[in-house]
Design a protein around this motif. Structure first.
Motif, PDB file in Angstrom:
ATOM      1  N   ALA A  51     -49.009 -27.651 -57.213  1.00 39.75           N
ATOM      2  CA  ALA A  51     -49.551 -26.305 -57.383  1.00 39.75           C
ATOM      3  C   ALA A  51     -49.671 -25.672 -56.002  1.00 39.75           C
ATOM      4  O   ALA A  51     -50.225 -26.288 -55.085  1.00 39.75           O
ATOM      5  N   VAL A  52     -49.154 -24.476 -55.853  1.00 38.48           N
ATOM      6  CA  VAL A  52     -49.178 -23.756 -54.574  1.00 38.48           C
ATOM      7  C   VAL A  52     -49.968 -22.476 -54.783  1.00 38.48           C
ATOM      8  O   VAL A  52     -49.546 -21.584 -55.532  1.00 38.48           O
ATOM      9  N   SER A  53     -51.132 -22.392 -54.167  1.00 40.45           N
ATOM     10  CA  SER A  53     -51.954 -21.192 -54.308  1.00 40.45           C
ATOM     11  C   SER A  53     -51.399 -20.067 -53.459  1.00 40.45           C
ATOM     12  O   SER A  53     -50.672 -20.294 -52.484  1.00 40.45           O
ATOM     13  N   CYS A  54     -51.778 -18.835 -53.817  1.00 41.79           N
ATOM     14  CA  CYS A  54     -51.306 -17.669 -53.068  1.00 41.79           C
ATOM     15  C   CYS A  54     -52.275 -16.518 -53.285  1.00 41.79           C
ATOM     16  O   CYS A  54     -53.238 -16.625 -54.042  1.00 41.79           O
ATOM     17  N   SER A  55     -52.004 -15.418 -52.624  1.00 45.27           N
ATOM     18  CA  SER A  55     -52.974 -14.325 -52.556  1.00 45.27           C
ATOM     19  C   SER A  55     -53.081 -13.517 -53.846  1.00 45.27           C
ATOM     20  O   SER A  55     -54.080 -12.832 -54.055  1.00 45.27           O
ATOM     21  N   SER A  56     -52.082 -13.576 -54.692  1.00 47.24           N
ATOM     22  CA  SER A  56     -52.104 -12.862 -55.970  1.00 47.24           C
ATOM     23  C   SER A  56     -50.977 -13.409 -56.836  1.00 47.24           C
ATOM     24  O   SER A  56     -50.070 -14.085 -56.339  1.00 47.24           O
ATOM     25  N   ALA A  57     -51.018 -13.096 -58.114  1.00 52.84           N
ATOM     26  CA  ALA A  57     -49.914 -13.498 -58.987  1.00 52.84           C
ATOM     27  C   ALA A  57     -48.641 -12.733 -58.650  1.00 52.84           C
ATOM     28  O   ALA A  57     -47.539 -13.269 -58.812  1.00 52.84           O
ATOM     29  N   THR A  58     -48.780 -11.502 -58.192  1.00 51.34           N
ATOM     30  CA  THR A  58     -47.599 -10.757 -57.746  1.00 51.34           C
ATOM     31  C   THR A  58     -46.915 -11.498 -56.599  1.00 51.34           C
ATOM     32  O   THR A  58     -45.687 -11.654 -56.579  1.00 51.34           O
ATOM     33  N   ALA A  59     -47.735 -11.987 -55.644  1.00 50.08           N
ATOM     34  CA  ALA A  59     -47.179 -12.815 -54.570  1.00 50.08           C
ATOM     35  C   ALA A  59     -46.531 -14.063 -55.152  1.00 50.08           C
ATOM     36  O   ALA A  59     -45.459 -14.490 -54.700  1.00 50.08           O
ATOM     37  N   GLY A  60     -47.168 -14.664 -56.164  1.00 47.03           N
ATOM     38  CA  GLY A  60     -46.611 -15.857 -56.787  1.00 47.03           C
ATOM     39  C   GLY A  60     -45.269 -15.612 -57.432  1.00 47.03           C
ATOM     40  O   GLY A  60     -44.344 -16.426 -57.322  1.00 47.03           O
ATOM     41  N   LEU A  61     -45.134 -14.490 -58.122  1.00 44.33           N
ATOM     42  CA  LEU A  61     -43.845 -14.143 -58.732  1.00 44.33           C
ATOM     43  C   LEU A  61     -42.777 -13.917 -57.659  1.00 44.33           C
ATOM     44  O   LEU A  61     -41.630 -14.343 -57.814  1.00 44.33           O
ATOM     45  N   HIS A  62     -43.167 -13.242 -56.587  1.00 44.44           N
ATOM     46  CA  HIS A  62     -42.238 -13.018 -55.485  1.00 44.44           C
ATOM     47  C   HIS A  62     -41.806 -14.352 -54.877  1.00 44.44           C
ATOM     48  O   HIS A  62     -40.603 -14.603 -54.657  1.00 44.44           O
ATOM     49  N   THR A  82     -44.555  -6.098 -70.207  1.00 47.67           N
ATOM     50  CA  THR A  82     -45.244  -6.911 -69.213  1.00 47.67           C
ATOM     51  C   THR A  82     -45.788  -5.961 -68.162  1.00 47.67           C
ATOM     52  O   THR A  82     -45.524  -4.746 -68.202  1.00 47.67           O
ATOM     53  N   PHE A  83     -46.557  -6.506 -67.227  1.00 52.62           N
ATOM     54  CA  PHE A  83     -46.967  -5.704 -66.085  1.00 52.62           C
ATOM     55  C   PHE A  83     -45.763  -5.524 -65.159  1.00 52.62           C
ATOM     56  O   PHE A  83     -44.856  -6.367 -65.127  1.00 52.62           O
ATOM     57  N   VAL A  84     -45.757  -4.447 -64.394  1.00 50.07           N
ATOM     58  CA  VAL A  84     -44.595  -4.121 -63.569  1.00 50.07           C
ATOM     59  C   VAL A  84     -44.245  -5.212 -62.569  1.00 50.07           C
ATOM     60  O   VAL A  84     -43.089  -5.345 -62.151  1.00 50.07           O
ATOM     61  N   ALA A  85     -45.216  -6.040 -62.191  1.00 48.31           N
ATOM     62  CA  ALA A  85     -44.970  -7.043 -61.155  1.00 48.31           C
ATOM     63  C   ALA A  85     -43.894  -8.034 -61.547  1.00 48.31           C
ATOM     64  O   ALA A  85     -43.179  -8.543 -60.665  1.00 48.31           O
ATOM     65  N   THR A  86     -43.752  -8.342 -62.838  1.00 48.58           N
ATOM     66  CA  THR A  86     -42.751  -9.321 -63.256  1.00 48.58           C
ATOM     67  C   THR A  86     -41.358  -8.856 -62.869  1.00 48.58           C
ATOM     68  O   THR A  86     -40.551  -9.614 -62.319  1.00 48.58           O
ATOM     69  N   ALA A  87     -41.056  -7.609 -63.165  1.00 49.04           N
ATOM     70  CA  ALA A  87     -39.749  -7.054 -62.816  1.00 49.04           C
ATOM     71  C   ALA A  87     -39.658  -6.747 -61.326  1.00 49.04           C
ATOM     72  O   ALA A  87     -38.611  -6.989 -60.690  1.00 49.04           O
TER      73      ALA A  87
END
Length: 395
Positions: A51-62, A82-87
């Motif tokens: 598991a790698v933590s990060c500053s946000s799920a948007t960062a995680g998707l990136h 979905t929320f825009v971050a996925t795309a």
């Protein structure tokens, strides 16, 4: 008037506050032991090695898109709801997005939706990003099979679904995927303020995720390219030295965030069960309002961890538009929200790709409304919400 009920909110208790205060009194505010403890506990909880933590799920998707090697010339399939971050994460790395339709009664991408999206993409797809909408899971057995047959990487957007299971596996175990991405935003089941994480079974992906979240830096002598600069006279690594084989980002989570996350993680089962109980009570209370108002259709291939209480409303049938209903509920102390306008209908994506036919996504969006759901609610709160909703509809 009774206290205001937002559509979602965190539940922070005294031990959560104490955990954060302990970090504030200590030596490490970031990149310290709380980060490691949280990552180890999260990995153990979902049954993944990494598991790698990060500053946000948007960062995680990136990070997941970077780790998967998506880049210019590559295409990834993303559900339209979905929320825009996925795309956006696909676009961040230069990839193209192929939007898939969804089931109008669940908001989930169906296997046939994925198959049609792959066909529209001409078969050359680098990744598929299924979204576990509202906490209910995609049909991962079918989605995984289709994705593997296409030779694509499978990245679960599990931002709504920590604590859910698909088949016999916890979401995040990556039993049928390459990576899973979680969100710890305050309205999610587990809150870190802001924060996210990516889980995986692949040590190579885990190393790439961890490297890209911290500027792309490496400190392992075995990975160094400029050995003359990296090494001391005795051949050991210079203690100050690092290299950047390729750039990354500052996407680290802090010890403050992870201390809160670790405390909250110990309550995950309680929070998930509370949300399930409230969702079941909504189901019973809403039954008299059918077919004009009804919850999302429940699928048979997962045990959800409900993040959102979405209802589907026939606004034309009730003679009231969505904005008017939301304002009326707000005036009675009840918050609501819309999750989501199909991402393909956002101006940026319409300019980029035109207006694809997405009948399921459009039908879902036309009817969806998220009502209050959070672990601090009671069944009496649910009854208040439904009674107010019924009163406004019947007026």
């Amino acid at each position: 008037m009774s206290s205001f009920l937002p559509y979602g909110r965190q539940l922070i208790e005294d031990d959560d506050i104490a955990a954060v205060a302990e970090v504030l009194r200590g030596d490490w505010l970031t990149t310290g032991p709380s980060v490691t403890r949280f990552e180890e506990a999260l990995a153990a909880r979902v049954g993944a090695p990494h598991a790698v933590s990060c500053s946000s799920a948007t960062a995680g998707l990136h990070l997941a898109c970077m780790a998967a090697g998506i880049g210019p010339g590559d295409t990834a399939v993303v559900p339209a709801v979905t929320f825009v971050a996925t795309a956006n994460a696909v676009r961040y790395v230069g990839g193209e997005v192929m939007f898939a339709d969804v089931d109008p009664d669940t908001g989930l991408m169906r296997p046939d939706d994925l198959t049609r999206a792959l066909a529209r993409a001409g078969g050359a797809v680098k990744a598929v990003l299924p979204v576990h909408m509202a906490g209910q899971c995609e049909d991962m057995t079918a989605i995984s099979r289709i994705t593997r047959e296409a030779g694509a990487v499978l990245i679960e957007d599990a931002c709504h679904a920590l604590g859910a299971t698909a088949g016999n596996a916890p979401i995040g175990a990556c039993a049928q995927s390459d990576m899973s991405v979680f969100s710890f935003h305050p309205v999610k089941t587990l809150a870190m303020g802001e924060g996210g994480a990516v889980t995986t079974r692949d040590p190579v992906l885990a190393e790439r995720l961890a490297r890209f979240r911290s500027h792309g830096l490496v400190r392992d002598l075995a990975r160094m390219e400029n050995l003359g600069l990296a090494s001391a006279a005795d051949g050991s690594a210079n203690p100050w030295y690092y290299e950047m084989p390729e750039p990354g980002f500052n996407y680290r989570a802090s010890d403050i965030q992870c201390a809160l996350g670790l405390s909250q993680l110990g309550k995950l089962d309680r929070f998930v069960e509370a949300r399930r109980r409230l969702a079941d009570h909504y189901e019973a209370q809403l039954a008299p309002l059918a077919p004009m108002v009804r919850p999302l259709r429940r699928t048979g291939f997962s045990n959800p961890a409900w993040h959102l209480q979405v209802v589907l409303i026939d606004f034309q049938g009730i003679g009231m538009d969505r904005a008017a209903l939301m304002r009326a509920l707000h005036a009675q102390g009840i918050g609501s929200q819309v999750h989501y306008l199909p991402v393909a209908r956002q101006p940026y994506y319409e300019r980029l790709y035109g207006k694809p036919e997405l009948p399921g996504a459009d039908a879902y969006y036309a009817r969806c409304l998220s009502l209050p759901l959070f672990a601090g609610m009671t069944e009496a709160h649910v009854e208040r919400v439904v009674a107010t909703l019924q009163k406004e509809i019947e007026n």
